[in-house]
Design a protein around this motif. Structure first.
Motif, PDB file in Angstrom:
ATOM      1  N   GLU A  98     -94.986 -55.931  85.707  1.00  0.00           N
ATOM      2  CA  GLU A  98     -94.715 -57.260  86.250  1.00  0.00           C
ATOM      3  C   GLU A  98     -95.859 -57.719  87.129  1.00  0.00           C
ATOM      4  O   GLU A  98     -96.459 -56.939  87.842  1.00  0.00           O
ATOM      5  N   LEU A  99     -96.120 -58.998  87.070  1.00  0.00           N
ATOM      6  CA  LEU A  99     -97.128 -59.551  87.968  1.00  0.00           C
ATOM      7  C   LEU A  99     -96.555 -59.607  89.361  1.00  0.00           C
ATOM      8  O   LEU A  99     -95.724 -60.434  89.656  1.00  0.00           O
ATOM      9  N   LYS A 145    -104.371 -57.239  87.036  1.00  0.00           N
ATOM     10  CA  LYS A 145    -104.535 -57.014  85.607  1.00  0.00           C
ATOM     11  C   LYS A 145    -104.853 -55.551  85.344  1.00  0.00           C
ATOM     12  O   LYS A 145    -104.442 -54.973  84.361  1.00  0.00           O
ATOM     13  N   PHE A 152    -101.803 -53.554  85.104  1.00  0.00           N
ATOM     14  CA  PHE A 152    -101.133 -53.779  83.813  1.00  0.00           C
ATOM     15  C   PHE A 152    -101.753 -52.888  82.748  1.00  0.00           C
ATOM     16  O   PHE A 152    -101.081 -52.154  82.049  1.00  0.00           O
ATOM     17  N   SER A 153    -103.083 -52.956  82.650  1.00  0.00           N
ATOM     18  CA  SER A 153    -103.718 -52.254  81.535  1.00  0.00           C
ATOM     19  C   SER A 153    -103.654 -50.754  81.718  1.00  0.00           C
ATOM     20  O   SER A 153    -103.507 -50.012  80.765  1.00  0.00           O
ATOM     21  N   VAL A 195    -100.322 -49.620  80.501  1.00  0.00           N
ATOM     22  CA  VAL A 195    -100.187 -49.615  79.051  1.00  0.00           C
ATOM     23  C   VAL A 195    -101.043 -48.514  78.437  1.00  0.00           C
ATOM     24  O   VAL A 195    -100.659 -47.871  77.485  1.00  0.00           O
TER      25      VAL A 195
END
Lengths: 192, 583
Positions: free
Chosen positions: A18-19, A35, A38-39, A42
């Motif tokens: 989530e941002l 960001k 996030f990466s 993942v």
């Protein structure tokens, strides 16, 4: 709620991606850092991508708590010119509440020039509450002034009220008993 | 061909054919029809400025009089498209200044327009009449001055929600005294004060003025005179609608409105003082469109107003209207076709108004012609959505925004799949849908199965995985625009449905799970698409191919890769090589 069971989330742990503004208590971090989080998340999961089955359960169904939720970019989807419209007007906003009603309404006292105009709002709040007139419940408008005292609305000239009012509450008559009207000549001390 | 009509006859017949779709169909019949059609097409619509080049346009259509061009993707409205993305109109104006000296109309949406551009427009087209700039940016009031000073036959100047560098209000005074051609003027987005006397004189000398949208800086006191100068107005946007309570101003305003017998649309109403609302009572019965979305008035005042507007077809309003006001709307306005309810406090954590799903249910029950909905609220249930769907199978646009992302059905705590499923199943003509709330792949199964007329779909924080996206891409036959954010859709669905992307205008995906490798593959397989990777972390070549990219914009084009991409956009090329763009 079965299909939302948390057994074996497929690959994507959306809660983590989530941002958000970062950990609670930390200062706001820049977009680039968000960001990366996030990466990185993942990347860790990509080893499982082959096993990822697209019918797996998805996002956590736990509602984000108000305090932990950071501001999401562009959500809710409100256009910039609409955001600005609301904030430019200064106004004098006070919260108006009715005993028993769940909502506090924020009203701009600067829009009104007299008790009569202002109390038309009160009427609607009343009407909602008085949907069951059999109760015989009656509401009395009261307000908290600058000094923190609860007074009956209507005893001082409108302008004086508008200046000193911090918030308004419609109390039931029984509760309002004991609120003394403020004498005409206000002394600077807070004693009533 | 021996038995074909002479060109002039065909041209005459074609002059009755105005829709783009029909014109395109005509041009495909045979070579000679293609030729005749292209010479007599006067109006062109370009839904994506990068789908075609200005050169291609002017080569094919030499006699255009009216151009409409759209630039940035829709999500740019919500700050999801980084600054510098593109959408520059300058190359278009340059090409048209050479090819179309008789150009009359330019309509732009989400494009970047410079002052030089506006000056070029004002000097290149002798018969220029209409300039509409919707959600545009990049220009200042100086550019406006060029337009109004040089365009002698200006009919429309409409700045709809554009972001203008507002240097001063002087530009309006550049309208020559001889200008009497104005039909529509919309300056609502400007902050600066314009000269009121210049405005009054302009308004009163333009007998065809039908639409006037003032900006907030025009005080209420000025409105009566303006109205008296233009009693033929059909649409009015007021300026600030507040003043100290003065009976003579109220009655002056009331009398002025009485004279406006043609008024059908009202908007503006910034800083509304409720005591002045009765001034518009004379026109309420004739109103078909009312925009109160900037008016911070409470439900009782809104309700009083609405109950007098029995012919309302369109209402835009803040959620201050509350369920009670929507009940009154449902009772009084039987011609209502479009309702938009905007949030007064979108970032507040607590609910601040008594507006729930019930309000929308009431309107869906009471208003048989309701076809277009935009509704912000803080809770929803499947039951309510099912009721709405059953009440209103004639819905064409349904955009629901439950403010909390991934909010469940507040009664059952389930996802809202069933509710939205009912919407697409019942509303067979649905063309536009925006989803919100907690949604699994199931909702996309319903959408793929039933939403056969759906042209535009907006998805946020929804779905479980690729299957959801696959349902949409494989099932929605009419889909033209798909925009997705923060949803776990990835490579598989895209690659499996790659060909579908050529049948659409565009696809936007941000904060999803599409890998760089998949983007490269798509770029290779589909040469007629531009596959643009947007990533502000630096070149995707510096990260593993399996790494998801930040944002993706794919669109069909005959123009090839674009040359104006900023440093954070990479276009996947056909050979699968290191992509075009600044490394």
């Amino acid at each position: 709620m079965n299909n939302l069971s948390e057994s074996g989330k497929s690959g994507m742990n959306l809660k983590e991606t989530e941002l958000t503004l970062g950990l609670p208590g930390e200062p706001r971090v820049g977009k680039a850092c968000m960001k990366r989080v996030f990466s990185e998340t993942v990347d860790l999961e990509l080893g499982n991508s082959g096993k990822k089955d697209s019918s797996g359960s998805g996002s956590s169904m736990k509602k984000e708590s108000a305090t932990s939720r950071g501001k999401l970019v562009g959500w809710p989807p409100v256009r910039a010119h609409r955001k600005n419209i609301m904030t430019v007007k200064s106004g004098k906003y006070v919260k108006v509440g009715v005993d028993g009603a769940p909502y506090l309404r924020k009203v701009d006292l600067e829009l009104y020039n007299s008790y009569e105009q202002f109390l038309s709002i009160r009427t609607v709040l009343d009407e909602k509450k008085l949907m069951d007139p059999v109760n015989g419940v009656e509401y009395v408008p009261t307000y908290e002034d600058k000094d923190g005292d609860w007074m009956l609305v209507g005893d001082v000239p409108w302008k004086m009220f508008a200046e000193s009012c911090k918030r308004v509450r419609l109390m039931t008559r029984s509760e309002a008993i004991g609120l003394a009207p403020r004498p005409e000549t206000k002394c600077s001390s807070s004693s009533s | 061909m021996a038995y074909s009509f002479p060109e002039e006859v065909l041209e005459y017949v074609f002059s009755f054919i105005n829709s783009d779709k029909d014109r395109n169909a005509v041009s495909l019949v045979c070579k000679s029809w293609y030729e005749i059609e292209r010479w007599c097409r006067r109006r062109i619509f370009i839904g994506n400025c990068y789908a075609v080049t200005p050169g291609i346009m002017v080569r094919r259509f030499p006699e255009i009089r009216s151009v409409e061009i759209k630039g940035k993707p829709h999500f740019a409205d919500f700050n999801l498209v980084p600054e510098g993305w593109g959408g520059y109109v300058y190359p278009w104006v340059v090409a048209m200044s050479r090819a179309y000296p008789w150009l009359e109309e330019i309509r732009l949406k989400r494009m970047v327009v410079s002052d030089e551009c506006l000056e070029l427009i004002s000097k290149s087209f002798k018969n220029f009449k209409v300039l509409v700039m919707s959600s545009c940016e990049g220009f200042s009031t100086d550019g406006l001055a060029s337009i109004v000073a040089n365009c002698r036959n200006l009919k429309e100047l409409d700045l709809r929600e554009s972001e203008v560098e507002d240097l001063s209000g002087h530009w309006l005074s550049h309208f020559p005294d001889t200008c009497t051609s104005l039909v529509s003027l919309n300056i609502a987005c400007l902050a600066s004060e314009v000269s009121f006397s210049a405005l009054e004189r302009l308004v009163s000398r333009c007998p065809n003025l039908k639409s006037l949208q003032l900006n907030r800086a025009v005080p209420l006191e000025k409105l009566p005179n303006l109205l008296r100068g233009a009693p033929q107005l059909v649409e009015l946007g007021t300026g600030a609608y507040s003043a100290e309570l003065r009976p003579e101003l109220l009655s002056n305003l009331f009398d002025a409105f009485t004279v406006c017998k043609e008024l059908k649309g009202l908007s503006g109403f910034w800083d509304v003082v409720p005591a002045y609302l009765p001034a518009i009572y004379p026109v309420c019965n004739g109103l078909t469109s009312l925009n109160l979305s900037y008016a911070t008035i409470q439900s009782p005042d809104i309700s009083k107003l609405i109950s007098q507007c029995q012919n309302l077809e369109r209402l835009w309003v803040l959620d201050y209207i509350e369920d009670s006001g929507l009940d009154i709307l449902a009772t009084c306005c039987k011609n209502l076709e479009e309702l938009r309810v905007f949030p007064s406090d979108p970032y507040g954590v607590e609910q601040n108004v008594a507006l729930t799903e019930q309000g929308l249910v009431s309107v869906s029950e009471g208003c048989p012609k309701l076809q277009s909905v935009l509704y912000f609220c803080r809770r929803m249930s499947n039951a309510a959505l099912v009721t709405i769907a059953r009440n209103r199978p004639n819905l064409i646009r349904f955009r629901l925004c439950i403010i909390e992302a991934r909010a469940t059905d507040y009664l059952t705590l389930e996802p809202l799949d069933a509710g939205f499923g009912a919407i697409v199943e019942n509303c067979r003509e649905l063309r536009r849908l925006s989803l919100s709330g907690l949604l699994t792949d199931r909702v996309f199964e319903y959408i793929g199965k039933h939403a056969k007329k759906l042209e535009m779909l907006s998805i946020a924080f929804a779905g479980d995985g690729d299957l959801g996206l696959h349902h949409v891409l494989s099932g929605c036959e009419s889909l033209r625009k798909l925009e997705i954010r923060d949803s776990p859709f990835g490579d598989k669905a895209l690659l499996a449905n790659a060909a579908k992307l050529e049948t659409m205008r565009s696809l936007w995906m941000s904060s999803c799970s599409v890998s760089y490798g998949a983007c490269k593959l798509l770029g290779q397989r589909l040469p007629r698409l531009n596959v643009e990777v947007i990533d502000e972390r630096g070149t995707p070549e510096s990260r593993p191919e399996s790494c998801p990219i930040e944002k993706l914009y794919i669109y069909r084009t005959v123009a090839g890769p674009r040359f104006d991409t900023p440093g954070f956009i990479w276009t996947m090329d056909e050979e699968g090589n290191t992509p075009l763009g600044i490394a």
